[in-house]
Scaffold this motif. Structure first.
Motif, PDB file in Angstrom:
ATOM      1  N   VAL A 171       0.848  -1.192   0.000  1.00  0.00           N
ATOM      2  CA  VAL A 171       0.000   0.000   0.000  1.00  0.00           C
ATOM      3  C   VAL A 171       0.887   1.247   0.000  1.00  0.00           C
ATOM      4  O   VAL A 171       1.837   1.343   0.772  1.00  0.00           O
ATOM      5  N   THR A 172       0.551   2.179  -0.891  1.00  0.00           N
ATOM      6  CA  THR A 172       1.210   3.476  -0.912  1.00  0.00           C
ATOM      7  C   THR A 172       0.135   4.559  -0.839  1.00  0.00           C
ATOM      8  O   THR A 172      -0.846   4.501  -1.583  1.00  0.00           O
ATOM      9  N   GLY A 173       0.298   5.533   0.050  1.00  0.00           N
ATOM     10  CA  GLY A 173      -0.737   6.554   0.189  1.00  0.00           C
ATOM     11  C   GLY A 173      -0.186   7.909   0.568  1.00  0.00           C
ATOM     12  O   GLY A 173       0.918   8.034   1.110  1.00  0.00           O
ATOM     13  N   THR A 174      -0.973   8.928   0.264  1.00  0.00           N
ATOM     14  CA  THR A 174      -0.668  10.295   0.664  1.00  0.00           C
ATOM     15  C   THR A 174      -1.946  10.942   1.174  1.00  0.00           C
ATOM     16  O   THR A 174      -2.997  10.848   0.522  1.00  0.00           O
ATOM     17  N   THR A 175      -1.872  11.564   2.331  1.00  0.00           N
ATOM     18  CA  THR A 175      -3.039  12.242   2.890  1.00  0.00           C
ATOM     19  C   THR A 175      -2.800  13.747   2.926  1.00  0.00           C
ATOM     20  O   THR A 175      -1.665  14.211   3.042  1.00  0.00           O
ATOM     21  N   TYR A 176      -3.887  14.512   2.827  1.00  0.00           N
ATOM     22  CA  TYR A 176      -3.814  15.972   2.810  1.00  0.00           C
ATOM     23  C   TYR A 176      -4.879  16.550   3.743  1.00  0.00           C
ATOM     24  O   TYR A 176      -5.934  15.941   3.953  1.00  0.00           O
ATOM     25  N   ASN A 177      -4.606  17.722   4.278  1.00  0.00           N
ATOM     26  CA  ASN A 177      -5.663  18.520   4.907  1.00  0.00           C
ATOM     27  C   ASN A 177      -5.400  20.011   4.723  1.00  0.00           C
ATOM     28  O   ASN A 177      -5.937  20.842   5.450  1.00  0.00           O
TER      29      ASN A 177
END
Length: 345
Positions: free
Chosen positions: A199-205
């Motif tokens: 799994v590869t992920g990027t989160t933003y806020n």
């Protein structure tokens, strides 16, 4: 068991908007006898509104009186309450996501096995008519083996400004754990629940931390906002399939988009709206179903499946072991973003 005695734990929007009305339609097989909420006055108000005989402030007081419960609390409490209910010999339907961590999910599964009681998770997207149609087509091998899945759960400037949706301590996350989990679960189910391996992920806020918010779903404090409002991910599975995932509460896009697209080795399909795409006879075809049976509320089918599983031993549509895969991927997406590298599962 002739008639299931049901209790509802948590008297918020999902309880009064989906679960209580759905179960009350199944009055031949189930009776909602109690509702509990840490806000005792809220519990009493909901009980009065729906004609439920008993209201409790502490859910422990309810457990000896019921055969099954629906858990509608903030995510932080899902595992704890589920385990306590199962240990008390009570069947459980727990709202999504299953829990905040994989460890908590496993504790729920272990408790259900030990108690020999039903445990299901509220992923109601599986019960939608388009989802059921897609499942039939995929299981019939009409698109062959799923290879690449594209999932988009995107809302334009619709951060929930009510409840505890933006409280990381209580929810464990934002757009992914609240909204994206539905389409992630649906996609995994349609694929046949293959084992995720990377799994590869990027989160933003960034967007939701800006002042002067334009938001359709109420107001929230941009200064204390600490959950994800946008997430991208790539998931690779043991069988060679892969998934591209994008989730948002607040995307700067033209309009909301809810999409599951599955490309197989013989054809492909779109779930919302339901369409088939394939090549045959030297031509390319796009086809739509002119009629799909059932306009019924998926919440009703979810309630019925749970009741039937408790009373008749009917097979669950949403099994806890499958829901654990969803939490495993979400946990890995958050960790991948934090560590800025892929996570091996």
């Amino acid at each position: 068991m002739s008639k299931l005695r049901l209790g509802v734990i948590g008297a918020g929007g999902i309880a009064v908007g989906r679960h209580i009305p759905a179960f009350q339609r199944l009055k031949e097989d189930v009776t909602i006898i109690a509702v509990s909420d840490v806000n005792g006055e809220r519990a009493k108000s909901v009980a009065k509104e729906f004609g439920i005989p008993h209201a409790y402030e502490n859910y422990h007081d309810m457990l000896p009186e019921v055969d099954a419960v629906v858990i509608c609390t903030p995510n932080k409490f899902h595992s704890e309450i589920t385990v306590k209910a199962l240990e008390a010999g009570v069947h459980v339907l727990c709202e999504k996501p299953m829990a905040v961590t994989v460890t908590e999910c496993q504790a729920m599964i272990d408790a259900a096995k030990k108690a020999n009681k039903v445990l299901s998770i509220g992923f109601h997207y599986r019960y939608m008519k388009e989802s059921q149609a897609a499942k039939k087509v995929i299981d019939a091998k009409e698109i062959g083996e799923p290879l690449v899945v594209r999932v988009q759960a995107l809302r334009r400037r619709k951060v929930p400004g009510w409840g505890v949706f933006t409280n990381k301590d209580l929810q464990g996350g934002g757009s992914l754990i609240d909204y994206g989990c539905h389409l992630l679960d649906l996609s995994l189910w349609l694929m046949g629940n293959p084992k995720p391996v990377e799994v590869t992920g990027t989160t933003y806020n960034t967007l939701s931390k800006q002042p002067g918010q334009v938001n359709e779903w109420g107001n929230f404090d941009h200064e204390t906002f600490n959950v994800d409002d946008h997430v991208t991910g790539y998931i690779r599975f043991e069988n060679g399939a892969s998934m591209l995932l994008e989730v948002s509460w607040a995307a700067n896009i033209e309009s909301d988009k809810e999409s599951v697209s599955i490309s197989g080795d013989r054809g492909g399909l779109e779930v919302f709206p339901f369409k088939l795409n394939y090549a045959k006879h030297g031509m390319l075809f796009n086809s739509e179903a002119t009629w799909i049976p059932s306009e019924e509320d998926p919440g009703y089918f979810q309630a019925k499946n749970f009741v039937d599983a408790c009373i008749k031993g009917t097979e669950l549509v949403v099994k806890p072991e499958e829901a654990l895969f969803v939490s495993q991927i979400m946990e890995a997406l958050y960790k991948s973003s934090q560590d800025k590298k892929s996570v091996q599962l």
